[in-house]
Design an enzyme around this catalytic site. Structure first.
Site, PDB file in Angstrom:
ATOM      1  N   ARG A   1       4.181   2.420  -2.518  1.00 30.82           N
ATOM      2  CA  ARG A   1       4.348   2.954  -3.667  1.00 30.82           C
ATOM      3  C   ARG A   1       4.743   1.820  -4.610  1.00 30.82           C
ATOM      4  NH1 ARG A   1       1.625   6.418  -2.421  1.00 30.82           N
ATOM      5  NH2 ARG A   1       2.130   8.855  -2.181  1.00 30.82           N
TER       6      ARG A   1
ATOM      7  N   HIS B   1      -5.271   2.677  -5.975  1.00 30.57           N
ATOM      8  CA  HIS B   1      -4.573   3.855  -5.040  1.00 30.57           C
ATOM      9  C   HIS B   1      -5.821   4.758  -4.370  1.00 30.57           C
ATOM     10  CE1 HIS B   1      -0.803   6.465  -4.516  1.00 30.57           C
ATOM     11  NE2 HIS B   1      -1.689   6.706  -3.463  1.00 30.57           N
ATOM     12  N   GLN B   2      -6.429   3.714  -3.408  1.00 30.35           N
ATOM     13  CA  GLN B   2      -7.824   4.081  -3.052  1.00 30.35           C
ATOM     14  C   GLN B   2      -7.473   3.953  -1.418  1.00 30.35           C
ATOM     15  OE1 GLN B   2     -10.161   0.506  -4.164  1.00 30.35           O
ATOM     16  NE2 GLN B   2     -11.133   0.786  -2.186  1.00 30.35           N
ATOM     17  N   ALA B   3      -6.328   3.505  -0.906  1.00 32.46           N
ATOM     18  CA  ALA B   3      -6.349   3.354   0.627  1.00 32.46           C
ATOM     19  C   ALA B   3      -6.396   4.563   1.349  1.00 32.46           C
ATOM     20  CB  ALA B   3      -4.817   2.780   0.871  1.00 32.46           C
ATOM     21  N   PHE B   4      -6.176   5.743   0.799  1.00 29.89           N
ATOM     22  CA  PHE B   4      -6.400   7.181   1.562  1.00 29.89           C
ATOM     23  C   PHE B   4      -7.970   7.502   1.681  1.00 29.89           C
ATOM     24  CE2 PHE B   4      -7.486  10.032  -1.760  1.00 29.89           C
ATOM     25  CZ  PHE B   4      -7.118   9.207  -2.780  1.00 29.89           C
TER      26      PHE B   4
ATOM     27  N   THR C   1       0.789  -1.208   0.162  1.00 23.84           N
ATOM     28  CA  THR C   1       0.006  -0.064  -0.126  1.00 23.84           C
ATOM     29  C   THR C   1       0.909   1.348  -0.095  1.00 23.84           C
ATOM     30  OG1 THR C   1      -0.098  -0.148   2.378  1.00 23.84           O
ATOM     31  CG2 THR C   1      -1.996  -1.039   0.957  1.00 23.84           C
TER      32      THR C   1
ATOM     33  N   GLU D   1       1.682   4.102 -12.726  1.00 25.49           N
ATOM     34  CA  GLU D   1       0.337   4.150 -12.451  1.00 25.49           C
ATOM     35  C   GLU D   1      -0.118   5.813 -12.940  1.00 25.49           C
ATOM     36  OE1 GLU D   1      -0.173   3.883  -7.967  1.00 25.49           O
ATOM     37  OE2 GLU D   1      -0.572   5.899  -7.868  1.00 25.49           O
TER      38      GLU D   1
END
Ligand code: NAD
Length: 335
Positions: free
Chosen positions: A234, A295-298, A232, A263
């Site tokens: 980079r 890239h949705q963890a945030f 999670t 990405e």
């Protein structure tokens, strides 16, 4: 201050406007910052960017010529910014370091559980009224060894979570966290030994010159057969060609990732009608033992609120001539 917000997503504008409360004159544009779009910042004092915007030297020089003085990132990672160059040309850079490490850690655990217990496959099967279990067997996490690479804000939360699962937690970091060693039986190991001993490995370091392609063939070969790797952090920390080979050979059991090396320009956009030009990404996505999120963890309510508050805090500090605690220093070496 006049602020141009690059890479503005619909879901974050409301929070930014609320935190701003009309103080700064903000304009939101969907374009990412790069050498072409930098001219859009003409007439602005500050800009705000996100993790896939390009703030390399050439872009920073354009911004400086346009009179932009401040840049605030709505992300924790800042590998996309040439911080040293910004310092040299007098452009102040701030970031959002602590918006919610829980959001990222919880997403990492979600990725692991979905990968190990084959939840995506189970859901797809059930949609076709297939209730067989033959391809849905995972393993208990309790009693297994989990390796956390990077025990900073996010990694240290993962240490606590996996300790609560009943796992033996080992770690690798350039600095030790003695609190975690004493309270969670955490054992620091050299990276290769961590790879040899772990059933699950989670990557939680920044991307920099030392960590770029840190996970490459020799490390994959050092891992136990069937290890699950979670990323999670980079994409560039993992050499994509090598992770694909390790997955294809069956040596690596699975790869669950929220990030991908190349990405930029693809993630945060809808390519469903145009398709993908990136053959490597296609190959990765198509592997049965890969789970990739965009890239949705945030992306939690709490994290988005904190990102907005921090962004406005950074701008306020600069406008009022106060010390900004989130300003990045010249000592940082980034890619
Ligand atoms: P942090 O700075 O608190 O922790 C990073 C840890 O990595 C530190 O303890 C540091 O000492 C360690 N480290 C640095 N270089 C290392 C090396 N060569 N080997 C081993 N350890 C090393 O950062 P954090 O808040 O925990 O975030 C970690 C990373 O997660 C960020 O840099 C960012 O790239 C990524 N991130 C991703 C998302 C997402 O949405 N997927 C969101 C936030 C952060």
């Amino acid at each position: 201050m006049k602020v141009l917000v690059y890479s503005a997503k619909d879901f974050e504008i409301e929070n930014l406007e609320k935190s701003n409360g009309g103080k700064h004159k903000m304009k939101f544009v969907p374009e990412a910052l790069n050498a072409t779009t930098a001219v859009m910042a003409a007439g602005y004092d500050a800009i705000s960017i996100f993790s896939n915007d390009d703030a390399s030297l050439v872009v920073l020089e354009i911004l400086q010529e346009l009179g932009v003085k401040y840049m605030t990132l709505r992300s924790t990672g800042y590998n996309n910014v040439s911080v040293k160059s910004a310092k040299r040309i007098g452009l102040k850079v701030g970031y959002a370091p602590e918006y919610s490490p829980h959001a990222i850690a919880e997403h990492a655990v979600g990725l692991l559980l979905a990968l190990n217990r084959k939840l995506i496959k189970a859901h797809a099967q059930v949609q076709h009224y297939n209730f067989l279990l033959d391809e849905l067997v995972g393993f208990d996490l309790n009693g297994k060894t989990v390796g956390i690479v990077g025990t900073g804000r996010i990694g240290s939360i993962l240490v606590r979570i996996f300790h609560a699962f009943g796992c033996k937690v080992v770690a690798n970091d350039v600095k030790r966290n003695s609190y975690l060693e004493h309270h969670y039986d955490l054992e620091y190991l050299p990276l290769e030994e961590l790879c040899r001993k772990s059933d699950v490995i989670s990557i939680n370091t920044p991307l920099n010159y030392e960590t770029h392609h840190m996970f490459h063939e020799p490390l994959f070969m050092a891992m136990k057969q069937g290890t699950l790797l979670i990323n999670t952090a980079r994409g560039g920390i993992v050499k994509t060609e090598d992770v694909i080979s390790a997955l294809k050979s069956g040596h690596l059991g699975g790869y669950a990732t929220d990030v991908y090396e190349h990405e930029r320009g693809v993630f945060f956009t809808d390519n469903s009608s145009t398709g993908l030009n990136d053959g490597l990404l296609k190959e990765l996505i198509e592997l049965p033992n890969v789970l990739l999120t965009p890239h949705q963890a945030f992306a939690t309510k709490e994290a988005l609120e904190r990102i907005a508050e921090t962004t406005i805090y950074n701008l306020d500090c600069w406008e009022e001539g106060k010390v900004c605690k989130n300003e990045l220093g010249f000592e940082t070496v980034t890619l």
